[in-house]
Design an enzyme around this catalytic site. Sequence first.
Site, PDB file in Angstrom:
ATOM      1  N   SER A 814      22.990  40.513  36.971  1.00 32.41           N
ATOM      2  CA  SER A 814      23.042  41.840  37.579  1.00 32.41           C
ATOM      3  C   SER A 814      21.943  41.959  38.632  1.00 32.41           C
ATOM      4  O   SER A 814      21.929  41.209  39.598  1.00 32.41           O
ATOM      5  CB  SER A 814      22.920  42.913  36.499  1.00 32.41           C
ATOM      6  OG  SER A 814      23.227  44.187  37.017  1.00 32.41           O
ATOM      7  N   ASP A 902      34.529  43.196  35.347  1.00 32.20           N
ATOM      8  CA  ASP A 902      33.246  43.867  35.530  1.00 32.20           C
ATOM      9  C   ASP A 902      33.452  45.157  36.309  1.00 32.20           C
ATOM     10  O   ASP A 902      33.924  45.144  37.441  1.00 32.20           O
ATOM     11  CB  ASP A 902      32.293  42.925  36.282  1.00 32.20           C
ATOM     12  CG  ASP A 902      30.867  43.442  36.291  1.00 32.20           C
ATOM     13  OD1 ASP A 902      30.655  44.614  35.930  1.00 32.20           O
ATOM     14  OD2 ASP A 902      29.969  42.671  36.662  1.00 32.20           O
ATOM     15  N   HIS A 934      30.704  43.203  32.439  1.00 32.86           N
ATOM     16  CA  HIS A 934      29.437  42.968  33.140  1.00 32.86           C
ATOM     17  C   HIS A 934      28.456  42.148  32.308  1.00 32.86           C
ATOM     18  O   HIS A 934      27.713  41.325  32.862  1.00 32.86           O
ATOM     19  CB  HIS A 934      28.807  44.314  33.505  1.00 32.86           C
ATOM     20  CG  HIS A 934      27.599  44.202  34.363  1.00 32.86           C
ATOM     21  ND1 HIS A 934      27.617  43.670  35.633  1.00 32.86           N
ATOM     22  CD2 HIS A 934      26.302  44.570  34.142  1.00 32.86           C
ATOM     23  CE1 HIS A 934      26.410  43.703  36.159  1.00 32.86           C
ATOM     24  NE2 HIS A 934      25.593  44.249  35.275  1.00 32.86           N
TER      25      HIS A 934
END
Length: 958
Positions: A814, A902, A934
């Site tokens: 991320s 995601d 995610h």
Amino acid sequence: MRKDGFLKHLAMCESKKPKVTVVELKSDESLPAPDLHLTTCEAGSTQEMPVSEGHKNLVSEDALKIRRSKAYFGEHLCHKRAVSEETVSQGVSDSEMADQNSRGEGEIMEKQLRTDDPTMSPVDEGDPSVVDLSVVDHNVTETTVSNAAANLHPIEADVAIQTLVNEMFSGHTSVESTIPKKRSRSDVQDLCPFCGLMLHRKNLQVHLRRKHPDHVSNQEKSTSAQVKNPKQQRLALRQQQKIAMESEIRAVFRHCISFPVPTSASVVADELVDTASEKRCVTILTRWSQCDLERGVKLCFSQRWTLLCKHDTIEHVLPSGTSSHIEKELLSCHSPSGTLQAVIREDAGHQYLEVWGQNGLEKSLDLIALNKHGKVYEDAQFACLVWSPCEKKLLYVAEKKRVEPSAHSSVASANEDGGLVLLEEQDRNIYVEDWGEGLVGKSCPVLCVADLNKGAVIVYAGVPPHISPGQALWAPNGRGVVFVGQWNEPFRLGLKFCSNRRSALYYLDMKGNCECLSAESVSVSSPRMSPDSCWIVYLQGQVFGPHRQCLRMMLYDMKSRSTSVLVDVVRRAEKGQFAGIYESLPSQCWSADNERIFFSSSCENNKAVFSVDRTTGRVTQVCGLDALRLDDFGSVQLLTIQKDLMVMSCSSPNQPPCLKAGFLSSVDQAEDMQLCNVGGADVYEGFDWQPMLITPPSQEENHQFSGLNFGAILLKPYNLPERRKSPLVVNIHGGPHAHFAADWNATAAALTKLGFAVLMVNYRGSTGFGQDGIESLPGNVGSQDVKDVHRAVLCTLQNETTLDPDRVAVMGGSHGGFLACHLVGQYPDFYRACAARNPVINAATLLGTSDIVDWRYSSVGIQYAFDQLPTSQSIISMLEKSPIIHAAQIRAPVLLMLGGRDRRVSPHQGLELYRALKSRNTPVRLLWYSDEGHSLSKVNTQSDCFFNIVLWFKEHLN
């Protein structure tokens, strides 16, 4: 000639025609020289060379000695020269031969000869003999000696000579050579595929024959007629090494990820055994999560522990017995008396509410068959399962019922609970918002009450339509419920990992009257009722801005209906002091006297347990690095406190979680509280770790928030090979407002056990360092956080001489992937490899595809509003702070791991970087997990990601 030049010599002879190779054996001057006829041999042909009968035995004796000692045979090899019949007949004197032996490695060979066979002398006397040696092929070598008076079969010398030549061509040595060889760049070190020992390549074959004779394949044991190609041998060896390495990677990760992690604890029984001595018997029920790589699933199980106590001291902990596997359980809770347990279980598409008592299953409701609501929520943002004070009702949250229009009617009626139904046939295709990543399909939660006596479910009416209820609990006497209401208008934003969404605390009575108990322009979470039902504490933060932030603890007085600030936001903290509240409160957090509230919170690189006095608001550290002799642990997580018994999960980077329990004493004597080890892993992994505090230099200061520090945690392997330095893997957390605590991290531990040092960086903007650190990052992403990570790496390399500065890799997910890609782009000559999971690559193109569109603006320093529209300047600012602008400078190989579902960071972000690198011939590899979101949290996905990351780093860090 020298033995190490013999291979080159044979190759030269093969290219010439006719080929003549002569090997002379030393002669005895006391014996007459034989008549020898030297013949010329074409490749593949052999002619007779007569040897006198008087010398056959001597030739055989020499051949026997040659076969016994390759070194002895090498001593008899003569320099190549033109030989005539006259030169051969004259022989070679002992002094001349000794003179030849004194050159090069003769003395070393002599020492080995004496060691191998003490009966042999360095110069063994005998008649000269001629051996015709013809090289037919590089892979197959034939050696023949013909005698006119004997048969045409090879004598023993043939076998000895052939064995030597085979060994020299194949690289296999049956006797350890003492002749030093010139070391080439390729003769570095190889890994033994069976024991993992690092050896010089020239010594590996000897090691395999000595230590692993049963594992050496038949192909490596060359026959006397065939010699393997050295290149093929190296390929086979590399394949064995690869298989062994892959097996080791999987085994290490399986070991590290298999440790159980406690998820909850509760006190289910407290019985007085002896009134006179005040002896008590306390039963604790703990729940654990454990990964099973064989099946690729996360298992849940429970354990019961019985504590024999006297006053406020645990005297004995009785064994828990066998753990109980928990199957298909969504939620569970015990009644206030501890005699009943409620469970919501999902099986074959149905959801059941079960009530278990001392005599087994007492009640079971099929919630789907009752048809009052949709699926029950089990997440951390909305879910709850709470017993009423009378233990006759259960409160939970579920999705609102939707009535699909039938084929015969375009209009449907409203249900008895006032639920909105679809009215038009075409509404079956209408878009329904949900709460984003991790909450897909969850859109309109409703409060539900199961009446166990009636066997019915009631959906609470009266909740305003612009809010979504969750985190509910019973009001005093069960006359109503208190819940957190999330604003769902004008549209829903992603809620998971976000504590900055507009919400408020509400009270709903049985008649459907709803009242707001808190301010409406704030964010609210974690309401907790005191044991006497007179007080409620909850956490409060600001709306928008950083997703995770330092929170206030608020106190609501149920009698006076007033609210006060109990713990305020901490802007900055002194070293080792309380740095604020950043995470949810435990479900049970009050002391029995209603005077103190207990919670866990990040503090620099650690996590500790704190208490706050309800009257004074004074915060005290209860359990952590400097209290209760828990110096070995870097993280202490409070699971529950009930009847003044605290149950905590303790761990560190090299110690998997274990449970500790202890009774609470007075706040002034917290350091005297006795903790008892209850259960969990009793393992201490063989590597070291240390926390670090780093001060950025003046040129990297944020002048608006000057004087801020940040942290890092370094894990280092033990027992490094001599003169070997560890490669360094820089691990970066996402968020960006998240935190690496010094707790058990299976990925970091496995990397360290595989020989990597791991640096986990808490850059400015991480939680645990005060609100100023968090607010310093928005508007400075891609610069301040990148410089912090690189500064931490430079400081670590400067202070740790056991780390290799030429082998540094970076990884993250991320926002951590965002920073990893920035680092290899901004410092292309420093970082040698990169692995990124669902990284943010281009914030400008992510703007319309993320469930947290507000952060796209906040991250670049723009205040967000629901009606915000992108401008050219905002798009330029997002692009300039994104890694994609550095893609042309990236030279380090990049491994990308993307989740096809995601909702937080679109997988097209990673694809954008993948195409940019492919078009520039930069090494890049993409792993696509079509069913993942995610977090890439499935067990098989975690295993596959780790396996590929390690292989990627090993390949590109040499």
